[in-house]
Motif scaffolding. Structure first.
Motif, short mmCIF file in Angstrom:
data_model
loop_
_atom_site.label_atom_id
_atom_site.label_comp_id
_atom_site.label_asym_id
_atom_site.label_seq_id
_atom_site.Cartn_x
_atom_site.Cartn_y
_atom_site.Cartn_z
N THR A 186 -7.93 0.63 -0.83
CA THR A 186 -7.20 1.57 0.06
C THR A 186 -7.41 3.02 -0.36
N GLN A 187 -7.60 3.26 -1.64
CA GLN A 187 -7.85 4.63 -2.09
C GLN A 187 -9.26 5.08 -1.74
N GLN A 188 -10.22 4.17 -1.90
CA GLN A 188 -11.61 4.52 -1.61
C GLN A 188 -11.84 4.71 -0.12
N TYR A 189 -11.14 3.94 0.70
CA TYR A 189 -11.29 4.03 2.15
C TYR A 189 -9.93 4.31 2.77
N SER A 190 -9.37 5.44 2.41
CA SER A 190 -8.00 5.78 2.82
C SER A 190 -7.88 6.03 4.33
N THR A 217 0.82 -1.22 0.00
CA THR A 217 0.00 0.00 0.00
C THR A 217 0.86 1.27 0.00
N ALA A 218 2.14 1.14 0.37
CA ALA A 218 3.03 2.31 0.39
C ALA A 218 3.73 2.52 -0.94
N LEU A 219 3.66 1.53 -1.82
CA LEU A 219 4.34 1.64 -3.12
C LEU A 219 3.47 2.40 -4.11
N HIS A 220 3.91 3.58 -4.49
CA HIS A 220 3.21 4.38 -5.49
C HIS A 220 4.21 4.71 -6.59
N GLY A 221 3.89 4.29 -7.79
CA GLY A 221 4.85 4.49 -8.87
C GLY A 221 6.07 3.62 -8.63
N GLU A 222 7.23 4.18 -8.88
CA GLU A 222 8.48 3.44 -8.72
C GLU A 222 9.30 4.08 -7.61
N GLN A 223 9.79 3.25 -6.72
CA GLN A 223 10.58 3.74 -5.59
C GLN A 223 11.84 2.91 -5.45
#
Length: 307
Positions: A72-76, A11-17
């Motif tokens: 997770t986006q809908q119920y952040s 859930t913490a991975l957004h894009g590339e890290q």
């Protein structure tokens, strides 16, 4: 299915890290995060690439991750990693329909107390409720939670079978088991041969096919005749297959309670009930797709099966 740490990483991975960036976002050590990434990469849930000396990470295209991201986006405001840790995902797999704690415990292979303990935080957040008859159910808007658990299990099953063969079809699956068709011989100890070839074990040789069938299970080393009958009906529920199943049920000492339990598990209970009724009434109660009793007697004689 997934640990709290693994869900937090996903859930913490957004894009590339980078691993370092993910460790910072998780407030964890670099070694702990590297271990998480390695496990998730092995599971096919993240992909990595090298950029110089730096390892960069991104989510894979697994459908389960799309469902998790949407959730997770809908119920952040909900701490999903905490709620879905432990046995919660195992139990949610079977919340596609309202079920009692006893049924959930049996299907998920956990204790009833574990079911209550896993669902209590979800119930407190209004995600799960209990019906008037005591069954647990997902509230409107949270049905995706069960879909995520099911898609995650399906992803794991695909990963498992793809370690053995590239060509396959999953015909049936539950949380921990699946029935697969493949042209490839699989020799892994957890893939148990089943289907038409196994009728030979009961002196009922069927025509050879160019497809092989396996039950993946860590708990079953050899399918019982009750299981084999149900597997056949999952593979093909046509008239010929049903006649072969009638031969097996007539030829082998069958535990009828076990047969019905397996039929419910594999979703072929209606067909199995019809087969049992047909045999019990010597064909007097016969669905149109089953042979006339005299025709079945001829088939039984051919295979030296005494009715």
């Amino acid at each position: 299915m997934l640990t709290e740490g693994e869900i937090r990483a996903l859930t913490a991975l957004h894009g590339e890290q980078t691993v370092s960036e993910l460790a910072t976002n998780l407030d964890q050590s670099l070694s702990y995060t590297s271990e998480l990434v390695e496990r998730l990469e092995t599971a096919g849930l993240v992909e990595t690439r090298r950029q110089g000396k730096t390892k960069r990470i991104r989510l894979s295209d697994a459908k389960a991750l799309e469902l998790l991201t949407d959730l997770t986006q809908q119920y952040s405001h909900i701490d999903w990693p905490e709620l879905l840790s432990g046995a919660a995902l195992r139990v949610c797999y079977y919340l596609d329909t309202p079920r009692t704690a006893t049924e959930l415990a049996r299907r998920a292979d956990v204790h009833r107390s574990t079911v209550h303990r896993a669902l209590a935080p979800l119930q407190h957040r209004g995600i799960v409720y209990q019906t008037d008859d005591g069954a647990y159910a997902l509230n409107d808007g949270f049905e995706q939670l069960s879909a995520f658990a099911r898609e995650l299990a399906h992803h794991v099953h695909r990963q498992t079978v793809e370690e053995q063969t590239d060509t396959y079809t999953i015909l049936w699956e539950s949380l921990d088991e699946f029935l697969v068709q493949t042209p490839t011989e699989v020799i892994d100890e957890h893939f148990t041969p089943t289907g038409p070839d196994q009728f030979q074990r009961y002196s009922l040789p069927l025509l050879a096919r160019d497809r092989r069938y396996y039950l993946y299970s860590t708990a079953t080393s050899e399918p019982s005749p009750e299981m084999l009958c149900c597997h056949m009906l999952v593979i093909d529920s046509g008239a010929r297959t049903q006649s072969y199943c009638l031969l097996l049920l007539s030829h082998v000492d069958i535990n009828h309670d076990e047969l019905r339990a397996q039929a419910t598990k594999y979703g072929v209970d209606d067909v199995v009930d019809e087969l049992c009724t047909y045999l019990d009434t010597s064909g007097a109660q016969r669905p149109s797709r089953l042979p006339k009793w005299e025709d079945f007697q001829e088939l039984a004689d051919e295979y030296e099966v005494t009715l």
